[in-house]
Motif scaffolding. Structure first.
Motif, PDB file in Angstrom:
ATOM      1  N   ALA A  37       0.830  -1.208   0.000  1.00 17.93           N
ATOM      2  CA  ALA A  37       0.000   0.000   0.000  1.00 17.93           C
ATOM      3  C   ALA A  37       0.866   1.260   0.000  1.00 17.93           C
ATOM      4  CB  ALA A  37      -0.933  -0.011   1.205  1.00 17.93           C
ATOM      5  N   THR A  38       1.939   1.244   0.779  1.00 14.89           N
ATOM      6  CA  THR A  38       2.856   2.389   0.826  1.00 14.89           C
ATOM      7  C   THR A  38       3.502   2.606  -0.536  1.00 14.89           C
ATOM      8  OG1 THR A  38       3.331   2.008   3.160  1.00 14.89           O
ATOM      9  CG2 THR A  38       4.920   3.334   1.929  1.00 14.89           C
ATOM     10  N   LEU A  39       3.931   1.528  -1.176  1.00 13.77           N
ATOM     11  CA  LEU A  39       4.562   1.630  -2.491  1.00 13.77           C
ATOM     12  C   LEU A  39       3.569   2.155  -3.522  1.00 13.77           C
ATOM     13  CD1 LEU A  39       7.111   1.102  -4.180  1.00 13.77           C
ATOM     14  CD2 LEU A  39       6.310  -1.250  -4.515  1.00 13.77           C
ATOM     15  N   GLU A  40       2.339   1.675  -3.475  1.00 13.82           N
ATOM     16  CA  GLU A  40       1.319   2.156  -4.403  1.00 13.82           C
ATOM     17  C   GLU A  40       1.051   3.638  -4.191  1.00 13.82           C
ATOM     18  OE1 GLU A  40      -1.392  -1.795  -5.338  1.00 13.82           O
ATOM     19  OE2 GLU A  40      -1.829  -0.658  -3.519  1.00 13.82           O
ATOM     20  N   HIS A  41       1.055   4.071  -2.940  1.00 14.37           N
ATOM     21  CA  HIS A  41       0.855   5.489  -2.640  1.00 14.37           C
ATOM     22  C   HIS A  41       2.019   6.324  -3.180  1.00 14.37           C
ATOM     23  CE1 HIS A  41      -0.441   9.080  -0.507  1.00 14.37           C
ATOM     24  NE2 HIS A  41       0.793   9.201  -0.020  1.00 14.37           N
TER      25      HIS A  41
END
Length: 289
Positions: A37-41
Motif C-alpha cells: 500500500a505504501t509503495l502504491e501510494h
C-alpha cells in the motif's frame, strides 16, 4: 523509495499471494499489505488487482516488475563492490547446487571452505541444475555448482570443475546384463527411464542417440537420480547414471560408441559483482576440483 517495499512487491508478484510472500519474507500478512500500500501510494498507481483470492499484476505492476529487480540488484552489487574494497572474506554467500553434486562432490570443498573462512555464512540451496541456472540468470543466487548446460550463453559465466562420466546400467537380472557388449540399437529395444526432458543430463544423453539415429523407448522420466537408480535396480528399465553412483545394485554395460560424460562446474552472472566470499569459493573449487 524503501527497498523493503520493493522486496515485498517482488515477493507478492512471484508467489501470487500475500500470505506466501509473508512466509517468504518472515513477516505477517498485514505487514506485507502495508508495504504494498505504501509503495502504491508513493507511485500513485495500483500494482495488483485483487479479485477474491486471486491476485494479478496491473499494467503498472507489470511495468514496475523488471525495474524493481534491477534497482535491488544494482543496490546489492553496489553494496558488494564496496564491501570488496576490504580484503576480508565474510558475509553471506548464497550457493545453489544439485542434490547429486551436493552429496557426492561438494562436501570436501565445503568442509575446507568453512574451516578457512569461518566468517562466511553459507546459504546452500538444493535445486535442480536447471532451476539453479535460472536463479543465477535472474540474480536470485550468487553462485551455482551444477551440471553445466551443453551450451552456455552470455550473460552466464561458467567454470568447468569436474568431468562426470555416465554409465549405462541395468539390474543384475536384466536380459542385457549378460551381454558382453551392446549397441545403442539393442538398448533401444528395451524400456528406458531417463532424466526429465528439461534437464541438462537428458539433453546430453539424447544427443548421443540422435547422433546414432536411434530412438530410445523412454517409458518414464524423473529428475531424481536416486529414483532412477531404484527403478533400474528392480528391473523396470535401463538408464544412465553417474559412475559415482554405480554399485552392486546395478550392472554397468559396455556400449559401442556409447562413451558419454557430462561436465560439472560453477556458474555466475557476468553482470554481477562477485563477493569476496564468492570469488574465494570459485578459486577453491578450481584448485581442489
Amino acid at each position: 523509495m524503501d527497498t523493503a517495499n520493493l522486496t515485498a512487491f517482488l515477493a507478492v508478484a512471484k508467489s501470487g499471494s500475500f500470505s506466501q510472500a509473508a512466509d517468504m519474507l518472515h513477516l505477517t500478512q498485514p505487514a506485507v499489505s502495508k508495504r504494498i500500500a505504501t509503495l502504491e501510494h508513493q507511485l500513485g498507481a495500483r500494482l495488483f488487482d485483487r479479485i477474491g483470492r486471486h491476485i494479478s499484476l496491473t499494467e503498472a505492476g507489470r511495468a514496475l516488475l523488471p525495474r524493481a529487480g534491477q534497482v535491488l540488484q544494482t543496490l546489492e552489487d553496489t553494496r558488494r563492490a564496496l564491501s570488496n574494497l576490504s580484503s576480508k572474506v565474510e558475509g553471506r554467500l548464497v550457493l545453489g547446487t544439485s542434490h547429486h553434486i551436493g552429496l557426492h562432490r561438494l562436501p570436501p570443498v565445503l568442509r575446507q571452505f568453512t574451516s578457512r573462512y569461518p566468517d562466511v555464512a553459507l546459504d546452500i540451496r538444493f535445486l535442480d541444475s536447471e532451476v539453479a541456472y535460472d536463479q543465477v540468470l535472474h540474480g536470485e543466487i550468487e553462485l551455482a555448482v551444477i551440471t553445466l548446460a551443453p551450451t552456455l550463453d552470455e550473460p552466464i559465466v561458467a567454470r568447468h570443475i569436474w568431468d562426470d562420466p555416465l554409465d549405462f546400467v541395468v539390474s543384475p537380472e536384466h536380459p542385457l546384463a549378460d551381454y558382453g557388449s551392446v549397441t545403442l540399437s539393442e538398448l533401444g529395444r528395451f524400456p528406458a527411464v531417463f532424466p526429465g526432458p528439461s534437464t541438462f543430463t537428458h539433453r546430453v544423453v539424447s544427443r548421443l542417440f540422435q547422433r546414432e539415429e536411434v530412438v530410445p523407448q523412454i517409458s518414464m522420466t524423473t529428475n531424481y537420480l536416486e529414483t532412477i537408480k531404484m527403478m533400474v535396480s528392480i528391473g523396470l528399465a535401463w538408464s544412465v547414471l553417474p559412475r559415482t553412483m554405480v554399485d552392486e545394485q546395478v550392472t554397468p554395460l559396455t556400449v559401442a560408441n556409447g562413451d558419454i560424460s557430462r561436465q560439472l562446474g560453477c556458474i555466475w552472472h557476468s553482470g554481477r559483482t562477485l563477493s569476496n566470499a564468492g570469488r574465494a569459493m570459485v578459486e577453491m573449487l578450481q584448485t581442489d576440483g
